[in-house]
Enzyme design. Sequence first.
Site, PDB file in Angstrom:
ATOM      1  N   TYR A   1     -11.644  -5.278  18.162  1.00 43.42           N
ATOM      2  CA  TYR A   1     -11.458  -6.132  16.985  1.00 43.42           C
ATOM      3  C   TYR A   1     -12.715  -6.105  16.120  1.00 43.42           C
ATOM      4  O   TYR A   1     -12.637  -6.049  14.894  1.00 43.42           O
ATOM      5  CB  TYR A   1     -11.143  -7.574  17.404  1.00 43.42           C
ATOM      6  CG  TYR A   1     -10.759  -8.428  16.212  1.00 43.42           C
ATOM      7  CD1 TYR A   1      -9.422  -8.534  15.824  1.00 43.42           C
ATOM      8  CD2 TYR A   1     -11.727  -9.081  15.459  1.00 43.42           C
ATOM      9  CE1 TYR A   1      -9.075  -9.271  14.713  1.00 43.42           C
ATOM     10  CE2 TYR A   1     -11.384  -9.817  14.342  1.00 43.42           C
ATOM     11  CZ  TYR A   1     -10.054  -9.919  13.972  1.00 43.42           C
ATOM     12  OH  TYR A   1      -9.701 -10.645  12.867  1.00 43.42           O
TER      13      TYR A   1
ATOM     14  N   PHE B   1      -5.006   2.119 -14.596  1.00 45.52           N
ATOM     15  CA  PHE B   1      -4.108   2.483 -13.507  1.00 45.52           C
ATOM     16  C   PHE B   1      -3.357   1.218 -13.118  1.00 45.52           C
ATOM     17  O   PHE B   1      -3.904   0.126 -13.174  1.00 45.52           O
ATOM     18  CB  PHE B   1      -4.837   3.110 -12.303  1.00 45.52           C
ATOM     19  CG  PHE B   1      -3.835   3.515 -11.264  1.00 45.52           C
ATOM     20  CD1 PHE B   1      -3.006   4.603 -11.493  1.00 45.52           C
ATOM     21  CD2 PHE B   1      -3.636   2.766 -10.113  1.00 45.52           C
ATOM     22  CE1 PHE B   1      -2.001   4.939 -10.583  1.00 45.52           C
ATOM     23  CE2 PHE B   1      -2.643   3.109  -9.202  1.00 45.52           C
ATOM     24  CZ  PHE B   1      -1.827   4.192  -9.440  1.00 45.52           C
ATOM     25  N   THR B   2      -2.103   1.378 -12.703  1.00 44.85           N
ATOM     26  CA  THR B   2      -1.194   0.244 -12.512  1.00 44.85           C
ATOM     27  C   THR B   2      -1.787  -0.871 -11.635  1.00 44.85           C
ATOM     28  O   THR B   2      -1.929  -2.012 -12.079  1.00 44.85           O
ATOM     29  CB  THR B   2       0.119   0.750 -11.896  1.00 44.85           C
ATOM     30  OG1 THR B   2      -0.192   1.508 -10.721  1.00 44.85           O
ATOM     31  CG2 THR B   2       0.879   1.649 -12.870  1.00 44.85           C
TER      32      THR B   2
ATOM     33  N   ASP C   1     -13.541   4.215  -9.590  1.00 45.47           N
ATOM     34  CA  ASP C   1     -12.313   4.469  -8.833  1.00 45.47           C
ATOM     35  C   ASP C   1     -12.405   5.924  -8.388  1.00 45.47           C
ATOM     36  O   ASP C   1     -12.136   6.852  -9.151  1.00 45.47           O
ATOM     37  CB  ASP C   1     -11.076   4.222  -9.701  1.00 45.47           C
ATOM     38  CG  ASP C   1      -9.789   4.435  -8.911  1.00 45.47           C
ATOM     39  OD1 ASP C   1      -9.841   5.126  -7.871  1.00 45.47           O
ATOM     40  OD2 ASP C   1      -8.734   3.942  -9.343  1.00 45.47           O
TER      41      ASP C   1
ATOM     42  N   LYS D   1      -5.535   9.706  -0.823  1.00 47.25           N
ATOM     43  CA  LYS D   1      -5.456  10.879  -1.703  1.00 47.25           C
ATOM     44  C   LYS D   1      -6.498  11.910  -1.253  1.00 47.25           C
ATOM     45  O   LYS D   1      -6.271  12.614  -0.272  1.00 47.25           O
ATOM     46  CB  LYS D   1      -5.681  10.466  -3.162  1.00 47.25           C
ATOM     47  CG  LYS D   1      -4.469   9.739  -3.788  1.00 47.25           C
ATOM     48  CD  LYS D   1      -4.453   8.285  -3.549  1.00 47.25           C
ATOM     49  CE  LYS D   1      -3.458   7.528  -4.399  1.00 47.25           C
ATOM     50  NZ  LYS D   1      -3.340   6.125  -3.962  1.00 47.25           N
TER      51      LYS D   1
ATOM     52  N   ARG E   1       5.904   8.199 -15.299  1.00 47.94           N
ATOM     53  CA  ARG E   1       4.620   7.639 -15.692  1.00 47.94           C
ATOM     54  C   ARG E   1       4.663   7.472 -17.204  1.00 47.94           C
ATOM     55  O   ARG E   1       4.091   8.231 -17.956  1.00 47.94           O
ATOM     56  CB  ARG E   1       3.440   8.537 -15.279  1.00 47.94           C
ATOM     57  CG  ARG E   1       3.239   8.668 -13.798  1.00 47.94           C
ATOM     58  CD  ARG E   1       2.396   7.603 -13.121  1.00 47.94           C
ATOM     59  NE  ARG E   1       3.050   6.392 -12.747  1.00 47.94           N
ATOM     60  CZ  ARG E   1       2.636   5.607 -11.754  1.00 47.94           C
ATOM     61  NH1 ARG E   1       1.601   5.906 -11.023  1.00 47.94           N
ATOM     62  NH2 ARG E   1       3.246   4.470 -11.490  1.00 47.94           N
TER      63      ARG E   1
ATOM     64  N   PHE F   1       7.789  -0.571 -12.048  1.00 42.55           N
ATOM     65  CA  PHE F   1       8.279   0.790 -11.821  1.00 42.55           C
ATOM     66  C   PHE F   1       8.710   1.022 -10.379  1.00 42.55           C
ATOM     67  O   PHE F   1       9.555   1.871 -10.118  1.00 42.55           O
ATOM     68  CB  PHE F   1       7.206   1.823 -12.226  1.00 42.55           C
ATOM     69  CG  PHE F   1       5.903   1.641 -11.513  1.00 42.55           C
ATOM     70  CD1 PHE F   1       4.956   0.752 -11.996  1.00 42.55           C
ATOM     71  CD2 PHE F   1       5.619   2.349 -10.362  1.00 42.55           C
ATOM     72  CE1 PHE F   1       3.749   0.568 -11.327  1.00 42.55           C
ATOM     73  CE2 PHE F   1       4.416   2.181  -9.690  1.00 42.55           C
ATOM     74  CZ  PHE F   1       3.482   1.274 -10.174  1.00 42.55           C
TER      75      PHE F   1
HETATM   76  O1  PLI Z   1      -2.081   3.058  -3.361  1.00 40.68           O
HETATM   77  P1  PLI Z   1      -3.416   2.489  -3.063  1.00 40.68           P
HETATM   78  O2  PLI Z   1      -3.415   1.021  -3.012  1.00 40.68           O
HETATM   79  O3  PLI Z   1      -4.049   3.090  -1.844  1.00 40.68           O
HETATM   80  O4  PLI Z   1      -4.401   2.950  -4.256  1.00 40.68           O
HETATM   81  C1  PLI Z   1      -4.262   2.465  -5.541  1.00 40.68           C
HETATM   82  C2  PLI Z   1      -4.762   3.474  -6.519  1.00 40.68           C
HETATM   83  C3  PLI Z   1      -5.931   3.240  -7.179  1.00 40.68           C
HETATM   84  N1  PLI Z   1      -6.414   4.133  -8.090  1.00 40.68           N
HETATM   85  C4  PLI Z   1      -5.767   5.274  -8.383  1.00 40.68           C
HETATM   86  C5  PLI Z   1      -6.349   6.188  -9.396  1.00 40.68           C
HETATM   87  C6  PLI Z   1      -4.575   5.575  -7.760  1.00 40.68           C
HETATM   88  O5  PLI Z   1      -3.966   6.722  -8.045  1.00 40.68           O
HETATM   89  C7  PLI Z   1      -4.021   4.649  -6.804  1.00 40.68           C
HETATM   90  C8  PLI Z   1      -2.777   4.863  -6.201  1.00 40.68           C
HETATM   91  N2  PLI Z   1      -1.999   5.820  -6.634  1.00 40.68           N
HETATM   92  C9  PLI Z   1      -0.749   6.095  -6.272  1.00 40.68           C
HETATM   93  C10 PLI Z   1       0.000   5.310  -5.249  1.00 40.68           C
HETATM   94  C11 PLI Z   1      -0.117   7.216  -6.908  1.00 40.68           C
HETATM   95  O6  PLI Z   1       1.024   7.559  -6.568  1.00 40.68           O
HETATM   96  O7  PLI Z   1      -0.772   7.805  -7.789  1.00 40.68           O
END
Ligand code: PLI
Length: 466
Positions: free
Chosen positions: A79, A131-132, A222, A265, A389, A456
């Site tokens: 933990y 970004f969303t 970011d 990513k 998008r 979306f």
């Molecule tokens: O999906 P998260 O919570 O791990 O990350 C959010 C996020 C933050 N910044 C950027 C530039 C992103 O591309 C992003 C998440 N992107 C997704 C889910 C996508 O499909 O692009």
Amino acid sequence: MAVQLKNKRPSWAEPYKIKVVELVRMTSPEDRRKALEAAGYNTFLLRSGQVYIDLLTDSGTSAMSDRQWAGMMLGDEAYAGSENFYHLEAVIRKYYGYRHVIPTHQGRGAENIISQILIKPGDIVPGNMYFTTTRLHQELAGGTFADIIIDEAHDPRSEFPFKGNVDLAKLDALVKQHGAKKIPYVSLATSVNMAGGQPVSMQNLKELYRYTRKHGIRIIHDMTRVAENAWFIKQREKGYAKKSVAEIVREICSYTDGATMSAKKDALVNIGGFLAVNDRKIYQEASNLVVVYEGLHTYGGLAGRDMEAIAIGITESVDDYHIHARIGQVEYLGNKLRDAGVPIVLPIGGHGIFLDARRFLPHLKQLEFPAQALAAAIYLDSGVRSMERGIVSAGRNKETGDHYYPPLELVRLTIPRRVYTQAHMDVVAESIERVYRRRRSVPGLKMIYEPKYLRFFQARFKPFSK
Ligand code: PLI
């Protein structure tokens, strides 16, 4: 290892071979018609078993390496004080240079924490395109996002090599209008997702750094796709051809004060993220807040094995051969589509191909949701899943309640890392070319259900009958 592209350009062939495969399901046109109707014409609401080639996102969809899987067996599921946390912290310090690290369940967990700590109600948060999730957390903390990306980013035809750049004149105008005290930080994304995976140049970053130091404004990075940005700097910016991606990544991070990361990513894992900062006070506040939303500051909602996979994934992500193959595959698909006359965002970005739905479906008005309609048409044609998008992703202005009308109305074909083959890319290109040939027959959509946040993901639509 640094790849020298100057003299003899090596092939982008993958620096790995395949050890395990995942079988995919083939679907019939009738299966797809039924599935799309049940999903309300929203590709997010399809079941993945109904999809042939899944280009919805590059987030959490990477294939992990044998080393990452082996690392999962080294998960220390304590933990508190998991050894995997200390490994992750050491890797982040080594490759990114940030001093303090707080793991989070994914990128938005880190966005929530940093927004709550730094943003006060009434603040302005400038950024190089929204970004969303990032903007939503800024708004939930009481801030207002202000777009300061260069104008070229909003023009899908502009071939400017660094369309992710910040327009310093736009930032300066905000500082003059509101005062630097109202600006807690610049929200700076590398490889700008909503612009089409477009990079920021090192020169622009340096200028931004100088400007923000003068005005006492932080830069929160970011860094979700920072290695992809570094690859473009290596290829396009003078003085960087001989540097390794790892060196360029480290330099990028050195011009920022902290970062939010979705490790799903660049970092080649299926789940995870972190917040990294240099300032000890911010770290202390963040390590206090993280226990409310995510978990203790040494796991932040992740299992020990997840942190180990991220640590190894980061190391693999900054390898030049890896990035060359990753972006090489994206470019392969992009070049095929461009050569066939399909309108795409140029230059080809780092993580996917973005179809320009305005030019693809010129008979549709923006409120007929052309990008949503195009994503649906591609799925119907071949079972290839993509993502809207455009106006649906942009959401509504929190003050006026009206839709945002983004200049970019795009369909994103996002390429998961190390997952699909060149032949899969051919199938995708053939399907899109088919839809392009009969584009006039693609109907617009009407939104019949609209969720309040990040609409979306769950909105539902119906086609206008032709
Ligand atoms: O999906 P998260 O919570 O791990 O990350 C959010 C996020 C933050 N910044 C950027 C530039 C992103 O591309 C992003 C998440 N992107 C997704 C889910 C996508 O499909 O692009």
